[in-house]
Design a protein around this motif. Structure first.
Motif, PDB file in Angstrom:
ATOM      1  N   ARG A  75       0.690  -1.166   0.230  1.00  0.00           N
ATOM      2  CA  ARG A  75      -0.051  -0.003  -0.044  1.00  0.00           C
ATOM      3  C   ARG A  75       0.686   1.385  -0.063  1.00  0.00           C
ATOM      4  O   ARG A  75       0.295   2.456   0.063  1.00  0.00           O
ATOM      5  CB  ARG A  75      -0.917  -0.025   1.357  1.00  0.00           C
ATOM      6  CG  ARG A  75      -2.022  -1.041   0.812  1.00  0.00           C
ATOM      7  CD  ARG A  75      -3.022  -1.206   2.134  1.00  0.00           C
ATOM      8  NE  ARG A  75      -3.581   0.016   2.321  1.00  0.00           N
ATOM      9  CZ  ARG A  75      -4.345   0.216   3.560  1.00  0.00           C
ATOM     10  NH1 ARG A  75      -4.791  -0.958   3.939  1.00  0.00           N
ATOM     11  NH2 ARG A  75      -4.650   1.359   4.034  1.00  0.00           N
ATOM     12  N   GLU A  76       2.293   1.116  -0.023  1.00  0.00           N
ATOM     13  CA  GLU A  76       2.967   2.207  -0.065  1.00  0.00           C
ATOM     14  C   GLU A  76       3.346   2.647  -1.497  1.00  0.00           C
ATOM     15  O   GLU A  76       3.346   3.747  -1.880  1.00  0.00           O
ATOM     16  CB  GLU A  76       4.156   2.138   0.986  1.00  0.00           C
ATOM     17  CG  GLU A  76       3.955   2.380   2.442  1.00  0.00           C
ATOM     18  CD  GLU A  76       5.192   2.045   3.275  1.00  0.00           C
ATOM     19  OE1 GLU A  76       6.197   1.980   2.906  1.00  0.00           O
ATOM     20  OE2 GLU A  76       4.661   1.964   4.474  1.00  0.00           O
ATOM     21  N   PHE A  78       1.985   0.880  -4.051  1.00  0.00           N
ATOM     22  CA  PHE A  78       1.255   0.316  -4.975  1.00  0.00           C
ATOM     23  C   PHE A  78       1.498  -0.765  -5.995  1.00  0.00           C
ATOM     24  O   PHE A  78       1.515  -0.508  -7.311  1.00  0.00           O
ATOM     25  CB  PHE A  78       0.456   1.345  -5.731  1.00  0.00           C
ATOM     26  CG  PHE A  78      -0.490   2.499  -4.618  1.00  0.00           C
ATOM     27  CD1 PHE A  78      -1.399   2.027  -4.005  1.00  0.00           C
ATOM     28  CD2 PHE A  78       0.208   3.689  -4.515  1.00  0.00           C
ATOM     29  CE1 PHE A  78      -2.122   2.789  -3.137  1.00  0.00           C
ATOM     30  CE2 PHE A  78      -0.277   4.462  -3.429  1.00  0.00           C
ATOM     31  CZ  PHE A  78      -1.469   3.867  -2.906  1.00  0.00           C
TER      32      PHE A  78
END
Lengths: 149, 260
Positions: A75-76, A78
């Motif tokens: 999630r950092e 992507f």
């Protein structure tokens, strides 16, 4: 029919059932009585995981050395974060090796191929591949070709 | 018009009452711990008549279904040059779906109908009520061993069915049509997973065994004690079991393999 004979045939029947289940486990699903400690985990980040699925094979020089454990989204950055379970016996993968997503055959399953690097140090449990190459996307390739890029 | 609605309503109420009786019946048959010295020989005898005697039809059907799958799969897959995937196709089809479902359908036809007819005739000839007069609970003496026998036999039969089918597929695919044996087993092993495929198949066959045997013994116990009643109860056993198996198979498949 005497009770003894019934006992014997029913016993054979039950044994046949257990044997059938063992056959399904060992021969059909290829379950080997191997503990999970026998493997270690490496990570690879891809811009596009394409059609990669968990349990797909991971190979090196065409020899299967492990399988994909799971695929999640980082999630950092992507990117797709792929966890790979590598066989414990293959413990000297050079640290600058690259993970490449390839397709077996033209339309076959996708798998990860590890291209060997030349570093003296090797990847250890929990390390991440430094270089990766994402899945070849046939549609994107064709559209790039069509638009002349 | 009003009469029709009344008849319709009565049918519905009778159906729900019947489900209630079936539930009470199951509880009565299974509640309480039986004496193993009495119960075990009865159970063995029933497993013999329900399970072992069904083995022949299961093995023959499994063999032919596996052979047909091999033949059909080969003709379709060879169009795409991927006939090596035949092992994976046969194994997944059998282990996930056809093994449990066809076994349960055959079991309902071969053993379920026999259970219903046997228990129904016991009721018609008042053997069950004479047992009650002697202080023997027919639910525990007659019904419980038959129920457990069916419940234990169906998973065993389903596993044997799948194995024989996979062997039959190999017979056609490898021995006859010339698929490489290594890729037959290798493809199968890389795509069939023990937990999601084999164990889910076993869970399915356990559920089907439970439902089929329950329907069979209940229909026998609840039948109208005449020859016409026994024949309609036997028919109902086969029809209800088959419908229940097919319907439950969809539900179970959706829960096990569906993406939600």
């Amino acid at each position: 029919m005497a009770q003894k004979t019934a006992d014997l045939t029913v016993g054979l029947f039950m044994v046949a059932g257990v044997a059938a289940l063992l056959f399904l486990a060992l021969q059909v699903s290829g379950l080997t009585p191997k503990s999970s400690e026998d493997s270690y985990t490496l990570y690879a980040k891809f811009n596009d995981a394409g059609g990669l699925t968990p349990r797909a094979k991971v190979s090196m020089a065409g020899v299967t050395i492990g399988s994909i454990r799971d695929i999640t989204l980082d999630r950092e950055t992507f990117q797709a974060l792929v966890a790979i379970a590598v066989d414990g016996s293959v413990d000297n993968i050079p640290a600058d090796s690259a993970a490449v997503i390839r397709t077996s055959g033209l339309l076959g399953e996708q798998y990860i191929d590890v291209s060997v690097g030349g570093d003296m140090e090797s990847l250890a449990d929990g390390d991440t591949f430094y270089t990766t190459q994402s899945a070849m996307n046939l549609e994107r390739l064709i559209s790039n070709f069509a638009s002349g890029q | 018009m009003i009469n029709r609605i009344v008849v319709f309503g009565r049918h519905g109420r009778e159906m729900i009452e019947s489900v209630g009786r079936a539930g009470q019946f199951l509880f009565g048959a299974l509640a309480g711990v039986p004496d193993p010295r009495v119960g075990f020989p009865l159970l063995v005898r029933q497993i013999y008549s329900v399970g072992v005697l069904s083995l022949a039809i299961i093995v023959v059907s499994g063999l032919f279904i596996g052979m047909v799958l091999g033949l059909q799969g080969y003709t379709i897959l060879s169009d795409y040059g991927s006939e090596a995937a035949i092992g994976q196709m046969i194994a997944l089809t059998l282990v996930r779906e056809l093994g449990p479902v066809v076994t349960a359908l055959l079991f309902a036809g071969r053993a379920g109908s026999a259970l219903t007819a046997e228990i129904g005739l016991m009721k018609a000839t008042e053997q069950l009520s004479s047992m009650e007069m002697m202080g023997v609970d027919p639910l525990r003496r007659v019904i419980a061993p038959r129920f457990w026998a069916g419940f234990l036999s169906v998973p065993v039969l389903a596993a044997i069915f799948s194995v024989v089918g996979i062997w039959g597929g190999m017979l056609v695919g490898v021995e006859w049509l010339g698929v490489f044996e290594g890729s037959y087993w290798g493809n199968m092993q890389s795509s069939v997973s023990f937990t999601t495929d084999v164990l889910n198949g076993v869970v399915k066959s356990v559920v089907f065994g439970f439902v089929c045997t329950w329907i069979a013994v209940y229909q026998g116990y609840d039948c109208v004690p005449t020859s016409a009643g026994i024949s309609s109860a036997t028919t109902k056993t086969v029809v209800f079991s088959s419908l229940a198996v097919l319907g439950l198979d969809f539900v179970l498949t959706a829960v096990m393999f569906g993406d939600f």
